[in-house]
Structures are given as structure tokens and as C-alpha cells.
Write a protein that holds these residues in place. Structure first.
Motif, PDB file in Angstrom:
ATOM      1  N   TYR A 190      67.973  73.208   0.099  1.00 49.59           N
ATOM      2  CA  TYR A 190      68.599  73.690  -1.120  1.00 49.59           C
ATOM      3  C   TYR A 190      69.332  72.618  -1.928  1.00 49.59           C
ATOM      4  CZ  TYR A 190      67.602  78.275   0.840  1.00 49.59           C
ATOM      5  OH  TYR A 190      66.954  79.373   1.352  1.00 49.59           O
TER       6      TYR A 190
ATOM      7  N   LYS B 296      72.125  75.335 -11.340  1.00 49.80           N
ATOM      8  CA  LYS B 296      71.428  76.625 -11.303  1.00 49.80           C
ATOM      9  C   LYS B 296      72.392  77.776 -11.608  1.00 49.80           C
ATOM     10  CE  LYS B 296      67.778  75.449  -7.975  1.00 49.80           C
ATOM     11  NZ  LYS B 296      67.207  75.751  -6.639  1.00 49.80           N
TER      12      LYS B 296
ATOM     13  N   HIS C   6      65.423  78.068 -13.087  1.00 50.20           N
ATOM     14  CA  HIS C   6      64.568  78.462 -11.976  1.00 50.20           C
ATOM     15  C   HIS C   6      63.228  77.722 -12.054  1.00 50.20           C
ATOM     16  CE1 HIS C   6      67.196  81.735 -10.712  1.00 50.20           C
ATOM     17  NE2 HIS C   6      67.272  82.126 -11.980  1.00 50.20           N
TER      18      HIS C   6
ATOM     19  N   GLU D   2      61.908  75.636  -6.234  1.00 53.84           N
ATOM     20  CA  GLU D   2      62.856  76.714  -5.970  1.00 53.84           C
ATOM     21  C   GLU D   2      62.452  77.486  -4.718  1.00 53.84           C
ATOM     22  OE1 GLU D   2      64.645  80.731  -8.154  1.00 53.84           O
ATOM     23  OE2 GLU D   2      62.943  79.654  -9.025  1.00 53.84           O
TER      24      GLU D   2
ATOM     25  N   ILE E  81      62.635  80.563  -2.512  1.00 55.95           N
ATOM     26  CA  ILE E  81      63.015  81.962  -2.700  1.00 55.95           C
ATOM     27  C   ILE E  81      62.960  82.768  -1.413  1.00 55.95           C
ATOM     28  CG2 ILE E  81      62.288  81.963  -5.119  1.00 55.95           C
ATOM     29  CD1 ILE E  81      59.818  83.633  -4.203  1.00 55.95           C
ATOM     30  N   ALA E  82      62.474  82.155  -0.326  1.00 56.62           N
ATOM     31  CA  ALA E  82      62.416  82.872   0.953  1.00 56.62           C
ATOM     32  C   ALA E  82      62.314  81.867   2.089  1.00 56.62           C
ATOM     33  CB  ALA E  82      61.234  83.840   0.994  1.00 56.62           C
TER      34      ALA E  82
ATOM     35  N   THR F 254      58.833  79.632   4.536  1.00 56.42           N
ATOM     36  CA  THR F 254      59.433  79.135   3.308  1.00 56.42           C
ATOM     37  C   THR F 254      58.473  79.379   2.141  1.00 56.42           C
ATOM     38  OG1 THR F 254      60.594  77.405   4.526  1.00 56.42           O
ATOM     39  CG2 THR F 254      60.377  77.124   2.140  1.00 56.42           C
TER      40      THR F 254
ATOM     41  N   LEU G 155      58.645  77.921  -5.299  1.00 59.17           N
ATOM     42  CA  LEU G 155      58.055  78.039  -6.633  1.00 59.17           C
ATOM     43  C   LEU G 155      58.281  76.739  -7.385  1.00 59.17           C
ATOM     44  CD1 LEU G 155      59.463  81.551  -7.706  1.00 59.17           C
ATOM     45  CD2 LEU G 155      57.457  81.043  -6.294  1.00 59.17           C
TER      46      LEU G 155
ATOM     47  N   ASN H  73      51.258  87.911  -7.054  1.00 58.40           N
ATOM     48  CA  ASN H  73      51.948  88.594  -5.963  1.00 58.40           C
ATOM     49  C   ASN H  73      50.977  89.067  -4.879  1.00 58.40           C
ATOM     50  OD1 ASN H  73      54.787  88.550  -6.919  1.00 58.40           O
ATOM     51  ND2 ASN H  73      53.881  89.621  -8.660  1.00 58.40           N
TER      52      ASN H  73
ATOM     53  N   ARG I  38      60.310  88.099  -7.407  1.00 59.93           N
ATOM     54  CA  ARG I  38      61.319  87.399  -6.611  1.00 59.93           C
ATOM     55  C   ARG I  38      62.094  88.349  -5.710  1.00 59.93           C
ATOM     56  NH1 ARG I  38      62.875  82.451  -9.107  1.00 59.93           N
ATOM     57  NH2 ARG I  38      61.434  81.931 -10.781  1.00 59.93           N
TER      58      ARG I  38
ATOM     59  N   PRO J 245      59.563  88.843  -2.266  1.00 60.72           N
ATOM     60  CA  PRO J 245      58.526  87.822  -2.121  1.00 60.72           C
ATOM     61  C   PRO J 245      57.612  88.044  -0.942  1.00 60.72           C
ATOM     62  CG  PRO J 245      60.676  86.994  -1.412  1.00 60.72           C
ATOM     63  CD  PRO J 245      60.910  88.302  -2.079  1.00 60.72           C
TER      64      PRO J 245
END
Length: 443
Positions: free
Chosen positions: A243, A303, A309, A313, A315-316, A320, A323, A408, A438, A441
Motif C-alpha cells: 500500500y 488518495k 484511484h 490500486e 482492492i483485495a 491480491t 487495478l 467483472n 469495487r 471484487p
């Protein structure tokens, strides 16, 4: 001629903007207006709002969005009421126009379109020209102290280029939009250099042998002080985690070293950091109060402060999911470099990819790793390259995978074929990243 319009809801207004005005993200070059006449005319109707606040103007092939957000975060953290205009948006039209990180209200969008519909009918502007005028009008009405303005495409003929900023910034030059900007780096550089104004200092983040002379010549012709950020400092001790990105920056000359932590954690952000720090230094010289403490805090919280974004990025976790809006040759090279850096942190690599028709698709695909598992898809815009065509082009580069109707569904398929230590990368198009769910995800 008398125009009578029925007051629209916000959703009807957005549909009008998308459907009635030529939109580059949908139809490509046909929506690009090769002069500033429409923007000038529309802003004249609005009493030239762009002359009523200070600006910083930012162009470049890659990195201009990140640089815009980082500079806006610094100004905002320093206590300035800061406007930010960027494009395109990911999920909400209003992401394009913000003050202190907050999107403009829906009511303003409705009111602006209502006020300008007669002018729009007469002038026939593009979607981008209208949104630029909207941004300028909003910033003027809210009396911002300063606004960071990102170009949309190129620079010289970009709709934003009616401002006279405090500072011009050009991040870098690479191959993109060659059908509009030119088929060589020096031609593209000349278009980007079109934002350089008489007497206005300019920062160039990166230069190449083919482009340096273009900037020197244009700056000299405009009597504008020119600064190359890549020569102004050295980066060392770079540490990357999921991060954050941290590094040391040593000034040249001066040999002073400062440590920075960024919440924009793509490795390529170190190049943008150099550009931002040089720009901040010049803004200090121009009289803006930007303390080192403010700069450090803002870069560590960009951010949160501005809502950026889509730049590496996460997001999970487990697995992992990352994006990244990389969509051209230089942008993809940076992503490949990032993948190499984190190679020991994952087992298998899954790449969900979709692109638009007017990019150099084959060149971008040739850069992608052959040993990844691929999921070919497309955004839901007319300009998107159909997933089946992308799959066929990918096969020529020895990249194999199935096709999916939307991003998706592709992510869901990737989730079914991995373990918790894998990495799923979604890339290839800003519009594709914008369609990612998002909230769920893993669905």
C-alpha cells in the motif's frame, strides 16, 4: 431563434452530455476538435471564468493524472481552496471536477447544462469542451484560490489550453494518440509543449534525446524558464509494499536528502515524485506557502485527500487484486517493471485485459508476460476493442486465454482459477478499470 428546454434531472442531464455531445471516450478522434474556438466561445458566454482564479497546467503522455492529484493534495493540505480538473473519470462523471477532494454537486451539473444549452446548440461543442467550461465556471463560482488543470489530449489544441497558469508541467513524452498528435516523439512533444506560455515557468519531468530540444526551443521562444525534473534530484533506497512506496530524494545540486512515503505505491510514481517536488519548489518561489511538513503529509495521503484511484490500486487481498489504468506502451512498460519487482510476492499471475481500438494494441500486448493466465474482455463503450478481436491479436503474441463479456465476469473467472497467493491484475483501459465492481471484487 428561441430555445425552450424542460428542466432535467441529474440523470437526464448526464445522459444528455453523453448522448448529445461528441465524446472522445466513445467514438475516438471524430470527437476531437482541432482548435480552441468552441471553448473560447463557450467561456465567453460564461464571462470568461478561467480568468478569475490561478491555475497550474499539466500535460504529458503518462503520469499527468498522478502529478495533478499529488500537487492538488499539497495545495489543499497547505490550506488553499484547491480546484482539480482531470479526465476521464472512472465511475462518476463528477470525479472530473473537484474542490478540496469533493466532487461538484449534482445540482451544479444540472444548472450548468440548463444555462448553456442554447449556447451549446449554437456552438456545437464536444463533450470535453463542455466539461472544461463547466469546471472553469464551477471553480470561478466557488472562488477557489488555485486550480490544477490536467489536459485531456495533447496540449496545444487541448480545450483546457485557454488558461495562463502560474506554472506549466509536462510529465513525459511517449507514443499515444499518434493518429492525432503525430507519429514521432518530437511531433508529440511539440503538441505537449503547446501549453508553455510566455513568461510562465515550465517543469518537464522526463525528456529523451528526441524531445529535449523541442522543450528548449519552445521555452526560449516564450521566454519561459525551463526546468528538467529528472536532472534535479536522485532517488535512492526505494521500498515498496502493498500500500505504500517510500524512497530518499537527494537534490542536485545541494546534496540534501529527504525521505518520502507515498500512498501511490506504483514504482513508476518515483518519476512523478521528482516532477511534483520540482513543481512545488517553483510554486514556493512564486509565493505559495508550501512547507516541507505539508508536502510530506500530502504525498503520504494523496488518495484520501483527492480521491485518486486506478494507479496500482490494491482492492483485495488473498488473492491480491490490482487495478491499473496503464493503456499505452510506456504505461505498460512501467507496469511490467512493477510486476518484476513484486514477483516474489505471488505464485501465479492472472491478467484481466481490455483495450480500445485506437491504441497500438499489438505493441502493448507484445510487452505482456507469456507465462501469465489471460482473461480477455472489453469495456462497454463503442470505442472498445471487442474481446474476441483482442484474443486473436494476443494469440499472435503467444498470449492465451478465454474471452468474457465484461470485466467483472472476467475477474470472477480469474478468482475461480487461483489460490490466495496469486495476483490478479486488471489493466489495458481506463474505461475497463472504471467498470470494475469495487464493492464486491470477489463476486
Amino acid at each position: 431563434m428561441l430555445f425552450i428546454f424542460v428542466l432535467m434531472t441529474y440523470q437526464q442531464t448526464i445522459e444528455y452530455l453523453y448522448q448529445q455531445l461528441p465524446m472522445f471516450s466513445h467514438i475516438g478522434a471524430a470527437a476531437y476538435k482541432k482548435d480552441l474556438h468552441n471553448t473560447i466561445a463557450l467561456c465567453q458566454v460564461l464571462d470568461n471564468p478561467h480568468t478569475k482564479f490561478k491555475t497550474i497546467h499539466i500535460a504529458g503522455t503518462n503520469g499527468k493524472g498522478s502529478v495533478s492529484h499529488m500537487l492538488a493534495a499539497i495545495l489543499q493540505q497547505a490550506g488553499y481552496k484547491t480546484g482539480l480538473y482531470t479526465s476521464p473519470h472512472l465511475t462518476d462523471f463528477r470525479e472530473r471536477i473537484k474542490i478540496n477532494g469533493q466532487m461538484l454537486p449534482q445540482d451544479f451539473v444540472v444548472d450548468f447544462v440548463q444555462r448553456t444549452r442554447a449556447a451549446n446548440e449554437a456552438i456545437q461543442p464536444s463533450f470535453f469542451e463542455v466539461t472544461v467550461a463547466m469546471a472553469y465556471d464551477y471553480f470561478a463560482s466557488q472562488q477557489v484560490d488555485i486550480a490544477v488543470i490536467e489536459t485531456g489530449l495533447g496540449g496545444r489544441l487541448d480545450s483546457t489550453n485557454i488558461i495562463t497558469p502560474l506554472l506549466s508541467v509536462i510529465t513525459n513524452i511517449g507514443y499515444d494518440h499518434m493518429n492525432i498528435l503525430g507519429d514521432s516523439l518530437d511531433k508529440i512533444a511539440a503538441e505537449k509543449a503547446g501549453i508553455i506560455k510566455p513568461g510562465v515557468p515550465v517543469v518537464v519531468g522526463e525528456y529523451l534525446n528526441e524531445t529535449k530540444h523541442v522543450f528548449i526551443k519552445k521555452a526560449a521562444a516564450c521566454h519561459a524558464d525551463l526546468f528538467f525534473a529528472q536532472d534535479a534530484c536522485l532517488i535512492s533506497n526505494t521500498v515498496l509494499n502493498t500500500y505504500h512506496l517510500s524512497c530518499d530524494v537527494t537534490t542536485v545540486p545541494g546534496n540534501q536528502t529527504h525521505s518520502y512515503t507515498l500512498d501511490l505505491n506504483g514504482l513508476y510514481q518515483i518519476k512523478n515524485l521528482r516532477t511534483v517536488l520540482k513543481a512545488a519548489e517553483l510554486l514556493q518561489q512564486l509565493g505559495l506557502q508550501l512547507s516541507n511538513e505539508v508536502i510530506h503529509h500530502a504525498l503520504a495521503h494523496t488518495k484520501k485527500l483527492t480521491g485518486l484511484h486506478g494507479r496500482w490500486e490494491v482492492i483485495a487481498d488473498e488473492p491480491t487484486i490490482v487495478l491499473d489504468v496503464a493503456h499505452n506502451e510506456d504505461g505498460m512498460k512501467q507496469v511490467i517493471q512493477q510486476l518484476a519487482l513484486v514477483r516474489g510476492q505471488y505464485n501465479n499471475l492472472h491478467i484481466v485485459v481490455g483495450m480500445v481500438k485506437d491504441k497500438d494494441v499489438s505493441k502493448v500486448l507484445s510487452l505482456l508476460p507469456k507465462d501469465a493466465l489471460y482473461y480477455f474482455t472489453n469495456a462497454h463503450i463503442p470505442r472498445a476493442l471487442p474481446a474476441k478481436e483482442l484474443q486473436q491479436k494476443a494469440l499472435l503474441q503467444h498470449l492465451k486465454g478465454n474471452t468474457y463479456d465484461d470485466v467483472n465476469t472476467a475477474i470472477a473467472a480469474a478468482m475461480q482459477h487461483n489460490d490466495v497467493n496469486d495476483l490478479v491484475l486488471v489493466c489495458g483501459s481506463v474505461f475497463l478499470v472504471g467498470e470494475v465492481n469495487r464493492a464486491q471484487p470477489n463476486a
